[in-house]
Scaffold this active site. Structure first.
Site, PDB file in Angstrom:
ATOM      1  N   HIS A 156     106.498   2.360 -22.350  1.00 29.81           N
ATOM      2  CA  HIS A 156     105.550   2.256 -23.456  1.00 29.81           C
ATOM      3  C   HIS A 156     105.281   0.789 -23.781  1.00 29.81           C
ATOM      4  O   HIS A 156     106.026  -0.099 -23.368  1.00 29.81           O
ATOM      5  CB  HIS A 156     106.092   2.962 -24.704  1.00 29.81           C
ATOM      6  CG  HIS A 156     107.506   2.577 -25.029  1.00 29.81           C
ATOM      7  ND1 HIS A 156     108.589   3.340 -24.656  1.00 29.81           N
ATOM      8  CD2 HIS A 156     108.029   1.493 -25.661  1.00 29.81           C
ATOM      9  CE1 HIS A 156     109.699   2.762 -25.054  1.00 29.81           C
ATOM     10  NE2 HIS A 156     109.395   1.625 -25.667  1.00 29.81           N
ATOM     11  N   GLN A 186     104.996   2.704 -30.758  1.00 36.99           N
ATOM     12  CA  GLN A 186     105.294   2.573 -29.330  1.00 36.99           C
ATOM     13  C   GLN A 186     104.477   3.618 -28.570  1.00 36.99           C
ATOM     14  O   GLN A 186     104.801   4.803 -28.586  1.00 36.99           O
ATOM     15  CB  GLN A 186     106.795   2.753 -29.075  1.00 36.99           C
ATOM     16  CG  GLN A 186     107.634   1.605 -29.625  1.00 36.99           C
ATOM     17  CD  GLN A 186     109.116   1.916 -29.636  1.00 36.99           C
ATOM     18  OE1 GLN A 186     109.548   2.901 -30.242  1.00 36.99           O
ATOM     19  NE2 GLN A 186     109.910   1.083 -28.982  1.00 36.99           N
ATOM     20  N   ASP A 228     113.661   0.569 -18.904  1.00 38.14           N
ATOM     21  CA  ASP A 228     113.941   1.215 -20.182  1.00 38.14           C
ATOM     22  C   ASP A 228     113.406   2.644 -20.206  1.00 38.14           C
ATOM     23  O   ASP A 228     112.282   2.904 -19.771  1.00 38.14           O
ATOM     24  CB  ASP A 228     113.283   0.398 -21.301  1.00 38.14           C
ATOM     25  CG  ASP A 228     113.549   0.977 -22.671  1.00 38.14           C
ATOM     26  OD1 ASP A 228     114.730   1.123 -23.035  1.00 38.14           O
ATOM     27  OD2 ASP A 228     112.575   1.296 -23.382  1.00 38.14           O
ATOM     28  N   GLU A 239     118.458   2.701 -17.372  1.00 39.10           N
ATOM     29  CA  GLU A 239     118.902   3.088 -18.710  1.00 39.10           C
ATOM     30  C   GLU A 239     118.452   4.526 -18.929  1.00 39.10           C
ATOM     31  O   GLU A 239     117.275   4.803 -19.114  1.00 39.10           O
ATOM     32  CB  GLU A 239     118.303   2.167 -19.775  1.00 39.10           C
ATOM     33  CG  GLU A 239     118.863   2.408 -21.174  1.00 39.10           C
ATOM     34  CD  GLU A 239     117.983   3.303 -22.052  1.00 39.10           C
ATOM     35  OE1 GLU A 239     118.440   3.687 -23.145  1.00 39.10           O
ATOM     36  OE2 GLU A 239     116.855   3.606 -21.647  1.00 39.10           O
ATOM     37  N   HIS A 248     123.779  -2.444 -27.655  1.00 43.56           N
ATOM     38  CA  HIS A 248     122.922  -2.602 -28.832  1.00 43.56           C
ATOM     39  C   HIS A 248     122.580  -1.256 -29.454  1.00 43.56           C
ATOM     40  O   HIS A 248     122.110  -1.192 -30.586  1.00 43.56           O
ATOM     41  CB  HIS A 248     121.620  -3.292 -28.419  1.00 43.56           C
ATOM     42  CG  HIS A 248     120.722  -2.394 -27.615  1.00 43.56           C
ATOM     43  ND1 HIS A 248     121.011  -2.035 -26.312  1.00 43.56           N
ATOM     44  CD2 HIS A 248     119.571  -1.749 -27.934  1.00 43.56           C
ATOM     45  CE1 HIS A 248     120.071  -1.221 -25.875  1.00 43.56           C
ATOM     46  NE2 HIS A 248     119.188  -1.031 -26.828  1.00 43.56           N
ATOM     47  N   ASP A 249     122.798  -0.175 -28.701  1.00 41.92           N
ATOM     48  CA  ASP A 249     122.328   1.144 -29.107  1.00 41.92           C
ATOM     49  C   ASP A 249     123.451   1.949 -29.759  1.00 41.92           C
ATOM     50  O   ASP A 249     124.602   1.511 -29.841  1.00 41.92           O
ATOM     51  CB  ASP A 249     121.790   1.885 -27.882  1.00 41.92           C
ATOM     52  CG  ASP A 249     120.476   2.597 -28.160  1.00 41.92           C
ATOM     53  OD1 ASP A 249     120.204   2.913 -29.330  1.00 41.92           O
ATOM     54  OD2 ASP A 249     119.716   2.828 -27.204  1.00 41.92           O
ATOM     55  N   ARG A 267     121.406   1.113 -36.508  1.00 39.15           N
ATOM     56  CA  ARG A 267     121.940   0.388 -35.350  1.00 39.15           C
ATOM     57  C   ARG A 267     122.117  -1.099 -35.638  1.00 39.15           C
ATOM     58  O   ARG A 267     122.917  -1.767 -34.979  1.00 39.15           O
ATOM     59  CB  ARG A 267     121.018   0.581 -34.138  1.00 39.15           C
ATOM     60  CG  ARG A 267     121.039   1.993 -33.567  1.00 39.15           C
ATOM     61  CD  ARG A 267     120.033   2.163 -32.458  1.00 39.15           C
ATOM     62  NE  ARG A 267     118.666   1.952 -32.926  1.00 39.15           N
ATOM     63  CZ  ARG A 267     117.596   2.029 -32.148  1.00 39.15           C
ATOM     64  NH1 ARG A 267     117.737   2.310 -30.863  1.00 39.15           N
ATOM     65  NH2 ARG A 267     116.383   1.836 -32.647  1.00 39.15           N
TER      66      ARG A 267
END
Length: 643
Positions: A191, A259, A291, A333, A397-398, A522
């Site tokens: 996206h 997005q 991603d 990912e 980071h997630d 997060r």
């Protein structure tokens, strides 16, 4: 007979593209032309077949293949001499990334070092840790207010001005390479943001760019897809479509409203994304993290995840890279079922991949003090093809999603749904006796799905220990962290350190006061690097000092143990529910890894002929006359090398 004419047509198309490439390089240096054409001959037939499989229903498919050929030629022509030398070295050693010297780190540029110049200034610190693979989180231009931590990209060719410029990024890539550090960037290929030039032109009514996205005049088609689709951020909004004015249409937005999902059903999108991908490769990027790879292809009546065409898109991107930037590798990912995660990992797809299953099950084993689910998963869902590697991590980071296989749990008599509820309660601090201080993320009332956020230190108990001023509690927390990271370093693949974990960084609850962050928990585990704390930790003999020196020591030892980089492992019986043991071996010998996931001392039994032989623990240097019966301290990790 039909096959005969089809084969002739295919050959004509490939020949036409090759002649196009030959004409492009006319007058260029012979070595440049010959290197390109040799790789074109190797990969163009496969690339053509993949794209024909995706776009055989598109009348203009041949035109787009010709346009793609131009993109590949132009990219190779623009590739620097230094990068071409790197390409040649990696072609000669295709497993260059599979050695024990590979050790990864990941950070946000601004939170770790302020900007790109700051990253360059911290190279010496990365070298101190032993880092040879640096993943910089999304750093490209994105909307100022809402941008999903940079994952709503507005331009693949412009760096966020607060972080620097493309020229500075290129300079940093070269500097990292000089110091033996590979650069990893995100290629957000599912996206763009609604502010990307393509989306802006779609909003203005340009038909060519409206076809870059999934735009619908009414709800008829979205309503046909919607019942089968998963909701990714249910606390933010429900459904997978959002109305945008302009262009006065429903837009497919799997993640956030801002997005916009790219329409890979349009071959022009594939060509455009290859152009952006190769631009990044020519800056000196070594790995691109692809991603949200499961979501790139949509078919009505399916969940629109992990479809065969999503795999073919990656294969086609890979073939393009092999032709025009052969030193570039992909990282997958995919936070999906473990079998689907593995399916994206192959030399002709993504050469490396996050290992979300092992990550989740390390935390699961700490919560339950049992390793049976981890053992079951390693038995069936760990092995990878040759020429690939896992990226093994403790935190990212997630959020943490409990992505173990329900069928593995059922084999052990565990109800997957109930077990995830327990883990969510445990790590969000709601379960009696928990050591964790995590934060809930994206609770979905429809199916009660939820994930967990928190830094490694806060989830492992260090935050509670420091609050209580309980040295024993804090010591246990540090032992948990060292245990998990030690397994990531020895289980096989590339270990990944979330920078800040090495100094025991705690949750940052101030995100709740930030207008653009307060809706996304997060950010609790994305604090700024505390360089003053690092100074204290260097002199600290307490928990954080032990953590810092312990991680550095294990990373240093790992570089000298080639067995730890091998993909395979052989599990060993320990006759104790809290103890995991496995053997890593190659032609140079064997190392036995033993890990106690309990806060209590235990005795493990490893009946095996070789366990009667003397071994030495590589971490402590302690000699063992035999390892058939091992006394393990709470949360102890052993790396036992046979003498």
């Amino acid at each position: 007979m039909e096959h005969y004419f089809t084969a002739k047509s295919r050959a004509r198309l490939i020949r036409s593209c090759r002649e196009q490439a030959q004409a492009f390089f006319k007058g260029r240096p012979k070595a440049e032309r010959d290197a390109f054409l040799a790789r074109f001959d190797d990969f163009a037939p496969r690339l053509t077949d993949l794209l024909h499989g995706l776009y055989r229903d598109q009348f203009d498919f041949g035109l787009h293949l010709a346009a793609l050929t131009d993109v590949l030629c132009e990219s190779w022509k623009s590739r620097s001499r230094k990068l071409r030398e790197t390409d040649e070295a990696r072609l000669a050693n295709p497993n260059w990334f599979c050695g024990p010297e590979m050790a990864g780190a990941v950070c946000y540029v601004d939170l770790f070092a302020g900007d790109l110049k700051g990253i360059e200034a911290r190279i010496s610190y990365l070298q101190e840790l032993g880092i040879t693979y640096l993943h910089l989180m999304p750093l490209f231009k994105s909307p100022e207010k809402e941008n999903d931590g940079g994952y709503a990209v507005s331009s693949y060719r412009e760096v966020n001005p607060a972080l620097g410029t493309v020229k500075q990024l290129e300079k940093l890539a070269a500097k990292l390479a000089e110091n033996g550090i590979s650069l990893v960037l995100d290629f957000i290929n599912n996206h763009t943001s609604g502010e990307h030039e393509w989306a802006q032109r779609a909003k203005k009514g340009e038909a060519a760019y409206q076809e870059f996205y999934y735009l619908f005049d009414d709800r008829q088609i979205p309503d046909a897809f919607e019942p089968h689709l998963r909701e990714i951020f249910p606390e933010v909004r429900r459904g997978n479509y959002s109305w945008h004015e302009p262009p006065g249409k429903w837009v497919w937005t799997t993640f956030h409203n801002y997005q916009w999902d790219l329409n890979y059903r349009n071959p022009a999108v594939f060509v455009a994304m290859v152009r952006e991908m190769l631009f990044l490769a020519n800056l000196g990027v070594d790995f691109l993290r692809l991603d949200a790879v499961p979501f790139t292809w949509k078919v009505q009546g399916t969940v629109c995840e992990n479809l065969p065409q999503a795999h073919d898109i990656i294969r086609a991107l890979n073939a393009c890279a092999r032709i025009a930037a052969p030193g570039l590798l992909f990282k997958s990912e995919a936070i999906v079922h473990p079998d689907d995660v593995i399916a994206y990992v192959a030399p002709d797809k993504c050469q490396v991949s996050y290992n979300p299953t092992v990550m989740a099950l390390l935390w699961e084993s700490l919560a339950t003090r049992e390793v049976r689910l981890l053992r079951e998963s390693l038995k069936y869902r760990f092995n990878l093809p040759a020429g690939t590697a896992w990226i093994n991590y403790v935190r990212s980071h997630d959020d943490i999603g409990w992505s173990f296989a329900d069928e593995d749990a059922a084999t052990l008599g565990i109800n997957g749904f109930d077990h995830r509820n327990f883990l969510n309660q445990f790590y969000c601090g709601d379960f009696p006796g928990t050591f964790s201080k995590g934060v809930k993320f994206q609770y979905n009332p429809s199916n009660q799905d939820m994930r967990v956020c928190g830094t490694t230190a806060s989830l492992a108990g260090l935050e509670r220990g420091l609050e209580m001023k309980d040295d024993a509690w804090s010591a246990d927390a540090v032992s948990r962290i060292l245990l998990m990271y030690g397994l990531c370093m020895s289980i096989g693949g590339i270990p990944l350190l979330y920078l800040g974990d090495e100094i025991g960084t705690l949750n940052d609850y101030s995100y709740a006061e930030h207008p653009a962050k307060k809706g996304d928990s997060r950010w609790v585990h994305r604090p700024r690097m505390d360089w003053e704390l690092l100074k204290e930790v260097r002199e600290d003999k307490g928990p954080r000092g032990r953590l810092f020196t312990g991680l550095k020591k294990m990373l240093r030892i790992r570089r000298e143990v080639p067995q730890f980089a091998e993909n395979g492992l052989r599990q060993m019986q320990t006759h104790h529910g809290s103890v995991l043991a496995f053997e890593k071996s190659n032609s140079r010998g064997r190392v036995v890894v033993v890990a106690n996931f309990s806060e209590h001392p235990v005795i493990a039994h490893l009946p095996n002929g070789s366990t009667l032989l003397p071994h030495t623990d590589l971490i402590t240097g302690k000699a063992y006359a035999q390892i058939e019966h091992l006394e393990l301290a709470p949360y102890q990790l052993l790396w036992l090398q046979q003498n």
